[in-house]
Scaffold this motif. Structure first.
Motif, PDB file in Angstrom:
ATOM      1  N   GLN A   1       1.074 -11.661  -4.572  1.00  0.00           N
ATOM      2  CA  GLN A   1      -0.551 -12.154  -5.144  1.00  0.00           C
ATOM      3  C   GLN A   1      -1.301 -12.897  -3.893  1.00  0.00           C
ATOM      4  O   GLN A   1      -3.071 -12.640  -4.261  1.00  0.00           O
ATOM      5  N   GLU A   2      -1.196 -13.863  -3.243  1.00  0.00           N
ATOM      6  CA  GLU A   2      -1.726 -14.325  -2.672  1.00  0.00           C
ATOM      7  C   GLU A   2      -2.246 -14.194  -1.249  1.00  0.00           C
ATOM      8  O   GLU A   2      -3.992 -14.065  -1.452  1.00  0.00           O
ATOM      9  N   GLU A   3      -1.274 -13.207  -1.115  1.00  0.00           N
ATOM     10  CA  GLU A   3      -1.954 -12.203   0.309  1.00  0.00           C
ATOM     11  C   GLU A   3      -3.173 -11.012   0.161  1.00  0.00           C
ATOM     12  O   GLU A   3      -3.979 -10.735   0.106  1.00  0.00           O
ATOM     13  N   TYR A   4      -2.588 -10.985  -1.401  1.00  0.00           N
ATOM     14  CA  TYR A   4      -3.813 -10.009  -1.506  1.00  0.00           C
ATOM     15  C   TYR A   4      -4.970  -9.936  -2.247  1.00  0.00           C
ATOM     16  O   TYR A   4      -6.098  -9.843  -1.515  1.00  0.00           O
ATOM     17  N   ASP A   5      -4.864 -11.768  -3.064  1.00  0.00           N
ATOM     18  CA  ASP A   5      -5.801 -12.243  -2.821  1.00  0.00           C
ATOM     19  C   ASP A   5      -6.900 -12.324  -1.666  1.00  0.00           C
ATOM     20  O   ASP A   5      -8.348 -12.610  -1.262  1.00  0.00           O
TER      21      ASP A   5
ATOM     22  N   GLU B   1     -10.143  -2.196  -5.848  1.00  0.00           N
ATOM     23  CA  GLU B   1      -9.776  -2.944  -6.194  1.00  0.00           C
ATOM     24  C   GLU B   1     -10.268  -3.795  -4.887  1.00  0.00           C
ATOM     25  O   GLU B   1     -10.982  -5.187  -4.790  1.00  0.00           O
ATOM     26  N   ALA B   2      -9.276  -4.571  -4.588  1.00  0.00           N
ATOM     27  CA  ALA B   2      -8.906  -4.907  -2.761  1.00  0.00           C
ATOM     28  C   ALA B   2     -10.311  -4.090  -1.471  1.00  0.00           C
ATOM     29  O   ALA B   2     -10.523  -4.377  -0.118  1.00  0.00           O
ATOM     30  N   GLY B   3     -10.551  -2.448  -1.104  1.00  0.00           N
ATOM     31  CA  GLY B   3     -11.483  -1.863  -1.216  1.00  0.00           C
ATOM     32  C   GLY B   3     -10.779  -0.885  -0.644  1.00  0.00           C
ATOM     33  O   GLY B   3     -11.343  -0.484   0.697  1.00  0.00           O
ATOM     34  N   VAL B   4      -9.830  -0.432  -0.605  1.00  0.00           N
ATOM     35  CA  VAL B   4      -9.069   1.174   0.047  1.00  0.00           C
ATOM     36  C   VAL B   4      -8.993   2.290  -1.042  1.00  0.00           C
ATOM     37  O   VAL B   4      -8.716   1.940  -2.254  1.00  0.00           O
TER      38      VAL B   4
ATOM     39  N   LEU C   1      -7.189   2.155   9.956  1.00  0.00           N
ATOM     40  CA  LEU C   1      -6.112   2.770   9.235  1.00  0.00           C
ATOM     41  C   LEU C   1      -4.614   0.845   8.832  1.00  0.00           C
ATOM     42  O   LEU C   1      -4.256   1.041   7.984  1.00  0.00           O
ATOM     43  N   LYS C   2      -4.717  -0.262  10.235  1.00  0.00           N
ATOM     44  CA  LYS C   2      -3.715  -1.124  10.522  1.00  0.00           C
ATOM     45  C   LYS C   2      -3.957  -1.256   8.681  1.00  0.00           C
ATOM     46  O   LYS C   2      -2.734  -2.220   8.464  1.00  0.00           O
ATOM     47  N   ILE C   3      -4.909  -2.080   9.397  1.00  0.00           N
ATOM     48  CA  ILE C   3      -5.391  -2.405   7.771  1.00  0.00           C
ATOM     49  C   ILE C   3      -5.058  -2.305   6.579  1.00  0.00           C
ATOM     50  O   ILE C   3      -4.773  -2.790   5.565  1.00  0.00           O
ATOM     51  N   ALA C   4      -6.130  -0.762   5.883  1.00  0.00           N
ATOM     52  CA  ALA C   4      -5.795  -0.445   4.874  1.00  0.00           C
ATOM     53  C   ALA C   4      -3.586   0.514   4.719  1.00  0.00           C
ATOM     54  O   ALA C   4      -3.736  -0.244   3.523  1.00  0.00           O
ATOM     55  N   ALA C   5      -3.432   0.524   5.570  1.00  0.00           N
ATOM     56  CA  ALA C   5      -1.891   0.076   5.707  1.00  0.00           C
ATOM     57  C   ALA C   5      -1.175  -0.452   5.030  1.00  0.00           C
ATOM     58  O   ALA C   5      -0.634  -0.702   3.907  1.00  0.00           O
ATOM     59  N   LYS C   6      -1.352  -1.799   5.553  1.00  0.00           N
ATOM     60  CA  LYS C   6      -0.721  -2.498   5.425  1.00  0.00           C
ATOM     61  C   LYS C   6      -1.361  -3.291   4.187  1.00  0.00           C
ATOM     62  O   LYS C   6      -0.117  -4.148   3.174  1.00  0.00           O
ATOM     63  N   LEU C   7      -2.409  -3.588   3.875  1.00  0.00           N
ATOM     64  CA  LEU C   7      -3.065  -3.553   1.864  1.00  0.00           C
ATOM     65  C   LEU C   7      -2.780  -2.468   1.255  1.00  0.00           C
ATOM     66  O   LEU C   7      -1.758  -3.324  -0.268  1.00  0.00           O
TER      67      LEU C   7
ATOM     68  N   THR D   1       0.767  -1.746   1.631  1.00  0.00           N
ATOM     69  CA  THR D   1       1.971  -1.577   1.775  1.00  0.00           C
ATOM     70  C   THR D   1       1.773  -3.173  -0.001  1.00  0.00           C
ATOM     71  O   THR D   1       2.938  -3.350  -0.314  1.00  0.00           O
ATOM     72  N   VAL D   2       1.081  -3.740   0.867  1.00  0.00           N
ATOM     73  CA  VAL D   2       1.065  -5.341  -0.528  1.00  0.00           C
ATOM     74  C   VAL D   2       0.698  -4.988  -2.105  1.00  0.00           C
ATOM     75  O   VAL D   2       1.396  -5.510  -2.321  1.00  0.00           O
ATOM     76  N   CYS D   3       0.203  -3.695  -2.346  1.00  0.00           N
ATOM     77  CA  CYS D   3      -0.221  -3.070  -3.032  1.00  0.00           C
ATOM     78  C   CYS D   3       1.218  -2.980  -4.471  1.00  0.00           C
ATOM     79  O   CYS D   3       0.941  -3.670  -5.138  1.00  0.00           O
TER      80      CYS D   3
END
Length: 426
Positions: free
Chosen positions: A19-23, A369-372, A404-410, A412-414
């Motif tokens: 959750q902290e990483e997602y925020d 909600e996080a931009g992807v 894409l690297k950011i989107a893919a990581k985000l 997986t966080v979701c």
């Protein structure tokens, strides 16, 4: 450690950390898109020469001397037919070259069959009561929307690594005359990336159908979209149908939408000579001919089918690294958690991702909600209803690699966050 093996205290600690990483991502105000299988700008740049392939009046004549600025050529320029026939494995007499959209041809073909029947002897589908259609799932959302728009009832057909469930298909089509067709993306399927096995293709050709006017819509959209040097092989469905004595059963489609320009390519239909003759008889009151200047551009730019295949190697050089980014991120971030499975295709435009049951919608919402932006959960099923709420179509091609690297990581966080939430609900 698998999430399902964690104690409640461990799961809570895991969730709080994710959750902290997602925020943190959410605070960045990202605006990234993995929603649709669009070519990247660099891919579109590969075809810049198409814009100048026909630039003056003297360029507008094909190799027979035909003036492509004028009327005529309902079935397409002969040179264009020669160029594209190998894409579908048909003869030039078994091909029509259209305008830019294969989706438009598929929509239009169903409309023709509804209004006029599949041939001159058959009864229009609209006059036969309720019409049904088989839909391998997960599948292409726009296929399903065509059926929905025409009021055609859709039936889900499960798929595996060989293609659709042929036992189920054979039983249904043998018993129900109202089933008039099936959608198939037979090579690097959307979204699973599966290529139909030889056995599946043969069974399609040889199965007994109660409806004499049953049609296979063979949307071979990704037949030249390979991601490595060992591409999948697909058996020729028209050849198999001919051998089985039912050459009219299949109608094939493809386009250059992800080869040249997505909005300004050409589309093709392949079928038996009888099917082609019938479709052309209906087209004669619909159009005098499609954009032959654009067909000529493609002929001049690619030269021949070998030239087209060489061009696709340039696409692969741009696309393959994007797939590697997504697949490596999924493996590194989720591989040991036991909360998801995903495909590793040899071609096509998508990765099919199966999350824990009941979490796909939540994952897509968290990403948004996080931009992807992702394709909506449920879109890969008829009526937008995934019965297990688990499948998500991931499209790696459009974003620049760094985004894409950011989107893919985000992503997986979701997935982690939604999975932890689900397990804590139990």
């Amino acid at each position: 450690m698998k999430l399902t093996e964690m104690s409640r205290e461990e799961l809570l600690e895991f969730k709080n950390k994710v959750q902290e990483e997602y925020d943190g991502y959410k605070a960045q105000g990202l605006a990234l898109n993995m929603a649709r299988g669009k070519p990247a700008a660099e891919q579109l740049d590969l075809t810049e020469g198409l814009l100048t392939a026909v630039s003056k009046s003297s360029d507008c004549f094909d190799d027979t001397g035909f003036d492509c600025r004028n009327y005529g050529g309902l079935d397409g320029l002969p040179a264009a037919k020669k160029l594209f026939a190998p894409m579908l494995g048909v003869s030039e007499k078994e091909l029509i070259v259209f305008g830019n959209s294969s989706l438009n041809i598929m929509y239009d073909t169903i409309a023709k069959y509804l209004l006029f029947g599949v041939d001159e002897q058959s009864k229009p589908w609209r006059d036969q009561g309720k019409i049904k259609w088989l839909c391998p799932v997960p599948g292409y959302d726009r296929h399903f929307l065509i059926c929905e728009k025409f009021g055609i009832e859709m039936i889900n057909i499960p798929t595996d690594e060989n293609g659709p469930d042929m036992d189920m298909i054979e039983k249904l089509v043998a018993e129900d005359e109202s089933i008039k067709g099936i959608w198939c993306v037979p090579m690097y399927a959307n979204p699973t990336g599966v290529t139909y096995s030889d056995e599946v293709v043969k069974r399609f050709a040889n199965m007994k159908t109660k409806a004499s006017d049953f049609r296979i819509f063979w949307d071979n959209a990704y037949c030249v979209h390979h991601l490595n040097d060992t591409p999948d092989k697909l058996l020729n469905i028209l050849d198999e149908c001919k051998a089985a004595g039912c050459p009219e059963r299949v109608v094939m489609f493809a386009s250059t939408s992800k080869i040249s320009y997505a909005g300004a390519g050409v589309a093709i239909m392949g079928a038996s000579e009888a099917n082609i003759k019938y479709i052309l008889s209906l087209m004669t009151v619909q159009t005098i001919g499609h954009d032959k200047i654009n067909q000529l551009r493609h002929v001049k730019f690619f030269g021949d089918f070998e030239g087209l295949k060489e061009h696709m190697k340039k696409h692969r050089a741009l696309i393959a690294p994007r797939f590697e980014v997504v697949l490596n991120t999924l493996e590194n971030e989720l591989g040991e958690l036991g909360i998801a499975q995903w495909t590793k295709p040899n071609g096509g435009y998508f990765v099919s991702f199966n999350a824990m049951n009941g979490t796909a919608k939540r994952i897509v919402t968290l990403c948004k909600e996080a931009g992807v932006v992702l394709t909506g959960a449920g879109a890969t099923f008829p009526y937008g209803k995934d019965p297990e709420d688990k499948n998500i179509r991931v499209a790696p091609t459009y974003p620049p690699v760094e985004e894409l690297k950011i989107a893919a990581k985000l992503f997986t966080v979701c997935v982690k966050l939604a999975s932890a939430e689900k397990l804590l609900e139990a």
